[in-house]
Motif scaffolding. Sequence first.
Motif, PDB file in Angstrom:
ATOM      1  N   THR A 328      50.339  69.783 -16.019  1.00 29.01           N
ATOM      2  CA  THR A 328      50.430  71.231 -15.824  1.00 29.01           C
ATOM      3  C   THR A 328      51.685  71.582 -15.036  1.00 29.01           C
ATOM      4  OG1 THR A 328      49.144  71.147 -13.771  1.00 29.01           O
ATOM      5  CG2 THR A 328      47.920  71.434 -15.836  1.00 29.01           C
ATOM      6  N   LYS A 330      51.699  73.371 -12.469  1.00 29.02           N
ATOM      7  CA  LYS A 330      51.357  73.324 -11.050  1.00 29.02           C
ATOM      8  C   LYS A 330      51.601  71.930 -10.458  1.00 29.02           C
ATOM      9  CE  LYS A 330      47.743  74.868  -7.853  1.00 29.02           C
ATOM     10  NZ  LYS A 330      47.938  73.777  -6.900  1.00 29.02           N
ATOM     11  N   GLN A 331      51.382  70.885 -11.266  1.00 24.61           N
ATOM     12  CA  GLN A 331      51.630  69.527 -10.770  1.00 24.61           C
ATOM     13  C   GLN A 331      53.091  69.345 -10.392  1.00 24.61           C
ATOM     14  OE1 GLN A 331      48.921  67.743 -14.225  1.00 24.61           O
ATOM     15  NE2 GLN A 331      49.753  66.134 -12.937  1.00 24.61           N
ATOM     16  N   GLU A 340      55.112  77.869  -9.081  1.00 23.17           N
ATOM     17  CA  GLU A 340      54.810  77.523 -10.469  1.00 23.17           C
ATOM     18  C   GLU A 340      55.640  78.333 -11.456  1.00 23.17           C
ATOM     19  OE1 GLU A 340      50.833  77.292 -13.336  1.00 23.17           O
ATOM     20  OE2 GLU A 340      50.643  77.575 -11.171  1.00 23.17           O
ATOM     21  N   SER A 344      58.121  77.297 -14.673  1.00 26.53           N
ATOM     22  CA  SER A 344      57.988  77.911 -15.994  1.00 26.53           C
ATOM     23  C   SER A 344      59.328  78.440 -16.486  1.00 26.53           C
ATOM     24  CB  SER A 344      56.961  79.046 -15.933  1.00 26.53           C
ATOM     25  OG  SER A 344      56.853  79.697 -17.182  1.00 26.53           O
ATOM     26  N   PHE A 365      54.345  69.429 -21.208  1.00 25.41           N
ATOM     27  CA  PHE A 365      53.183  69.967 -20.497  1.00 25.41           C
ATOM     28  C   PHE A 365      52.040  70.211 -21.489  1.00 25.41           C
ATOM     29  CE2 PHE A 365      56.900  71.050 -18.019  1.00 25.41           C
ATOM     30  CZ  PHE A 365      56.508  70.781 -16.719  1.00 25.41           C
ATOM     31  N   SER A 367      48.265  70.224 -23.213  1.00 24.62           N
ATOM     32  CA  SER A 367      46.876  70.308 -22.761  1.00 24.62           C
ATOM     33  C   SER A 367      46.193  68.977 -23.026  1.00 24.62           C
ATOM     34  CB  SER A 367      46.146  71.434 -23.498  1.00 24.62           C
ATOM     35  OG  SER A 367      46.199  71.212 -24.896  1.00 24.62           O
ATOM     36  N   SER A 378      46.251  63.476 -23.957  1.00 20.59           N
ATOM     37  CA  SER A 378      46.960  64.684 -24.355  1.00 20.59           C
ATOM     38  C   SER A 378      46.616  65.057 -25.789  1.00 20.59           C
ATOM     39  CB  SER A 378      48.471  64.472 -24.232  1.00 20.59           C
ATOM     40  OG  SER A 378      48.917  63.530 -25.196  1.00 20.59           O
TER      41      SER A 378
END
Length: 438
Positions: A328, A330-331, A340, A344, A365, A367, A378
């Motif tokens: 993600t 955020k990581q 964040e 992006s 990135f 999901s 992934s």
Amino acid sequence: MFQQQTAKLRITPQLRKAIMILKLSTPELHEVVRRELVENPALDMAGYDWDTYHINNVSPKFFRHTATPDANYDAYLHAASNEVSLERHLKEQLSFAKKIPQTIRKVITFLIGNLDTNGYLGTTLEEVADICKVDMTSANYALRILQSFEPRGIGARNLQECLLLQVQSLSDCFPLVSLLIRSHLNEIADYRISKLATNLQVAPQEIQAAIDVIKGLNPRPGGAFHIETVPYIIPEVIIEKAGEQLIVLLHQATSSRLSVNGYYERMVKENTEYSKAAKFLSHKLHAARFFMKCVEQRRKTIFRVTQAIVEEQADFFWKGSGHLKPMTLKQIADKLGIHESTVSRATAGKYAQTPWGIFELKYFFPSGLQMDRGDSASSERMKLKIKEWINSESPRRPFSDQKLADLMKQEGFKVSRRTIAKYREELGISSSVRRKRI
């Protein structure tokens, strides 16, 4: 009326500009740099020696910089295009056709001009006859001549007519194909082989063979002549293997070598009489330095984010897309100590050249889904497994989405049938009903 304290985030014009520059892709950044060079005389590309011109008593405003051909001239960008449009292709065939009256030639030319990008006729014959001042017999005759041109299927008014025109040119085509196109296109789209075989009283194998012939036809005969602008991708970063390490390099083409105009900078320091001019140049010098700072900060941010991505996705760069793990924004943001949204902006529209090809930084990135062992997989890894199983399936008994979900669960993947269907559609693979061979 009452008093109230509120906390508001106010973005200064400088911060807004810095955010905008970070968000830009490479072509957009080049355009902004060119525009800034035109608007701000205090900003220059690195390599301009203004001091030399000043010493030789050459006024900067009359100087014209001429780059050497070897430095900036790209011959490929100035090569003539050899692409042939559909209109030109058809008009060339018309010019070689003989024994066609001049009136009919004008109607055919009008019909060619009314074809869409797929090669279909975008007007009715009644309108053609009315505009060209001919009768319906002449309009039909002109259309038949146009439909005899290559590629076959040109000038059709619908999909059915387009396919029939192509079938007529096939020497080894049996009548069942024409019958299916005329009356059973909807059943073919739904792949109802058993129902068609029962209604037409033929073997299912014959229906299957006819559908295979129809699949080989081109529903958009003019599409091959449609000229599209090919977007060129300039990677921001290059990721290479160096022994047992992965190194990240910034692409030189994306680095605008900017500098502050030394002549104007010295003029501001030495000028004491013309205060208005000095104030104007001082403002422009400040804007130039800030713009250079924003561009440099953009480079540093993209470099740091890419380095963090490489550290987190090292298995991908060593082994391939099957080893891409869920991650993600955020990581990466927590790892670098930034927001964040900054990650992006730094990854949107930016590309990296890797040992496995060029990928957008957003690609890293993906999901993910939880596995029985506690780790995660992934979506790219899931798609790779689905593709492997479908490639190894029996054509007579293809795997259904539920069967693929069961196979995934045996491998330790927690996935539902709907998720399998979504990944299969993203891969462009048909359902088991359409993949089945009789």
